[in-house]
Design a protein around this motif. Structure first.
Motif, PDB file in Angstrom:
ATOM      1  N   CYS A  42       0.819  -1.212   0.000  1.00 31.80           N
ATOM      2  CA  CYS A  42       0.000   0.000   0.000  1.00 31.80           C
ATOM      3  C   CYS A  42       0.856   1.266   0.000  1.00 31.80           C
ATOM      4  O   CYS A  42       0.496   2.267  -0.632  1.00 31.80           O
ATOM      5  N   ALA A  43       1.989   1.209   0.692  1.00 31.11           N
ATOM      6  CA  ALA A  43       2.917   2.350   0.674  1.00 31.11           C
ATOM      7  C   ALA A  43       3.460   2.568  -0.735  1.00 31.11           C
ATOM      8  O   ALA A  43       3.545   3.704  -1.225  1.00 31.11           O
ATOM      9  N   PHE A  44       3.811   1.461  -1.405  1.00 27.65           N
ATOM     10  CA  PHE A  44       4.320   1.551  -2.777  1.00 27.65           C
ATOM     11  C   PHE A  44       3.252   2.124  -3.702  1.00 27.65           C
ATOM     12  O   PHE A  44       3.536   3.013  -4.517  1.00 27.65           O
ATOM     13  N   VAL A  45       2.024   1.620  -3.596  1.00 23.65           N
ATOM     14  CA  VAL A  45       0.931   2.098  -4.449  1.00 23.65           C
ATOM     15  C   VAL A  45       0.690   3.592  -4.212  1.00 23.65           C
ATOM     16  O   VAL A  45       0.540   4.373  -5.149  1.00 23.65           O
ATOM     17  N   GLY A  46       0.685   4.001  -2.948  1.00 19.59           N
ATOM     18  CA  GLY A  46       0.435   5.400  -2.626  1.00 19.59           C
ATOM     19  C   GLY A  46       1.467   6.340  -3.222  1.00 19.59           C
ATOM     20  O   GLY A  46       1.145   7.443  -3.658  1.00 19.59           O
ATOM     21  N   ILE A  47       2.731   5.897  -3.273  1.00 17.90           N
ATOM     22  CA  ILE A  47       3.802   6.736  -3.803  1.00 17.90           C
ATOM     23  C   ILE A  47       3.864   6.660  -5.327  1.00 17.90           C
ATOM     24  O   ILE A  47       4.113   7.655  -6.011  1.00 17.90           O
ATOM     25  N   PHE A  48       3.586   5.486  -5.878  1.00 22.30           N
ATOM     26  CA  PHE A  48       3.800   5.241  -7.300  1.00 22.30           C
ATOM     27  C   PHE A  48       2.657   5.735  -8.185  1.00 22.30           C
ATOM     28  O   PHE A  48       2.881   6.076  -9.356  1.00 22.30           O
ATOM     29  N   ILE A  49       1.428   5.804  -7.678  1.00 23.60           N
ATOM     30  CA  ILE A  49       0.262   6.098  -8.512  1.00 23.60           C
ATOM     31  C   ILE A  49       0.403   7.388  -9.341  1.00 23.60           C
ATOM     32  O   ILE A  49       0.070   7.398 -10.523  1.00 23.60           O
ATOM     33  N   PRO A  50       0.886   8.513  -8.787  1.00 28.40           N
ATOM     34  CA  PRO A  50       1.004   9.716  -9.632  1.00 28.40           C
ATOM     35  C   PRO A  50       1.950   9.503 -10.822  1.00 28.40           C
ATOM     36  O   PRO A  50       1.698  10.024 -11.910  1.00 28.40           O
ATOM     37  N   TYR A  51       3.032   8.744 -10.612  1.00 24.46           N
ATOM     38  CA  TYR A  51       3.973   8.488 -11.706  1.00 24.46           C
ATOM     39  C   TYR A  51       3.352   7.551 -12.739  1.00 24.46           C
ATOM     40  O   TYR A  51       3.541   7.733 -13.950  1.00 24.46           O
ATOM     41  N   TYR A  52       2.598   6.566 -12.274  1.00 21.37           N
ATOM     42  CA  TYR A  52       1.893   5.663 -13.179  1.00 21.37           C
ATOM     43  C   TYR A  52       0.896   6.455 -14.023  1.00 21.37           C
ATOM     44  O   TYR A  52       0.764   6.241 -15.234  1.00 21.37           O
TER      45      TYR A  52
END
Length: 390
Positions: A42-52
């Motif tokens: 969930c930490a990864f998803v929270g950080i990565f979503i804007p870049y995705y």
């Protein structure tokens, strides 16, 4: 990038909120709040979503630029999210958040990833369409769409029969809607009623030879009796960013506003996809009229000026005005395959049975180049006006 700028960025905050909601949804559904794998994911998803999000936007823009076909662009947007969702569900299973067998009724990891992606794409499309019509805020609408999708998916993995049915209906329904709109739009660009009128919207910053060529080609190819032009007053992206203090006018140069970002700008937003320099609305309007006259199109092209309607309802309101003037007549939406052109294509599709007239941009004529001093790319009168402003 400064950490403080990232943390105050609306896009980053949106991503972190999605990560927190994902943790809460799966943690509650499967009593897995202490699962370190879930926390890390969930930490990864929270950080990565804007870049995705930026990456998928770029991929879609690239395909649109080369094809002017909505279906291809949406397919390219769909595939990366599908792969991402497959990875997410594999990670959840490997972390022991829930057993692999709990997904059997949903088609396994691949099945749930496909349905989740369909639902997400469809709901984001609706969220953005609502924001374009001044219903809610773009970021908030997307957050609501992503949040609803996460909650429904998390509940579906519990194994309750009603949750499975709701999930499949919800996901497949929104996915079909999302792709059906694009397929119908592409179909209308190939199978259309001749005659009627055309509309051509954009910034026209300034009008150039390719704009005029598109109009001539559309009139001949579709048998149009008239084409209506209308430019933006202040582009919506800039108007909202100015209101929020994320950009400002740094100076005026040769009759143009020159924008710059402020410390409040969202680090993930491209505020100036077509450049930082903008002629004022009245100037662009005068240039449009001069270009149409120069091209000998005044008898079949009408330059509209509806600033109050545009400020209230954008190009949707302008298009509604054109429809009222031409009841029962087919309306053809002229646009290029560049970013601005495909954005206008979305407005056409959301405004009823408009027949798109898409043109793949392959020439090197650029309004940005004209603003930066290039000559020979627009008409004589427009160049005279620009020279006077210099």
């Amino acid at each position: 990038m400064k950490v403080s700028a990232y943390l105050t960025s609306p896009s980053a905050q949106l991503g972190l909120a999605v990560g927190v909601l994902m943790y809460g949804s799966y943690g509650l559904a499967h009593h897995a709040f202490g699962n370190t794998g879930l926390i890390a994911l969930c930490a990864f998803v929270g950080i990565f979503i804007p870049y995705y999000s930026k990456l998928s936007n770029k991929l879609e823009e690239l395909i649109n630029l080369r094809s002017a076909r909505l279906s291809l662009g949406r397919l390219v947007r769909f595939i990366p999210q599908l792969l991402f969702n497959i990875g997410v569900f594999l990670a959840l299973v490997m972390a022991g958040v829930f057993p692999d067998s709990s997904l059997d009724a949903l088609g396994g990891v691949l099945g749930i990833a496909v349905v989740t992606t369909c639902a997400s794409q469809g709901m984001q499309y609706l969220a953005l369409a609502m924001a374009n019509r001044e219903i809610g805020d773009k970021n908030r609408n997307v957050l609501i769409a992503l949040s609803a999708n996460i909650v429904v998916t998390a509940v579906a993995t519990v194994g309750w029969p009603w949750a499975k049915t709701a999930f499949l209906t919800f996901g497949i329904g929104f996915g079909l809607l999302f792709f059906a709109v694009g397929l119908l739009s592409d179909w209308r660009s190939l199978v259309f009623r001749r005659g009627g009128v055309g509309v051509f919207f954009g910034t026209f910053n300034p009008t150039h030879r390719t704009h005029l060529a598109l109009i001539r080609d559309a009139i001949e190819a579709r048998g149009l009796k008239k084409v209506y032009l209308h430019c933006t007053t202040v582009p919506k992206l800039h108007a909202q960013a100015l209101q929020r203090g994320e950009i400002r006018i740094s100076e005026y140069e040769r009759g143009m506003r020159v924008y710059e970002t402020t410390e409040r700008a969202d680090v993930h937003v491209n505020y100036f996809p077509t450049g930082r320099k903008f002629y004022e609305y009245e100037t662009r309007l005068a240039m449009m009229q001069a270009a149409v006259a120069d091209a000998g199109l005044s008898d079949v092209v009408e330059v509209l000026s509806l600033p109050e309607a545009y400020d209230k309802g954008g190009f949707y309101a302008v298009l509604a005005h054109v429809k009222r003037l031409n009841k029962g007549q087919p309306v053809h939406g002229i646009h290029g395959s560049d970013l601005g052109g495909m954005w206008v294509r979305g407005i056409y599709d959301e405004s009823g049975w408009i027949y798109p007239y898409p043109v793949v941009r392959r020439d090197k004529v650029s309004a940005t180049a004209i603003r930066n001093g290039a000559t020979g790319l627009t008409t004589h009168k427009v160049e005279q006006m620009m020279e006077a402003l210099r």
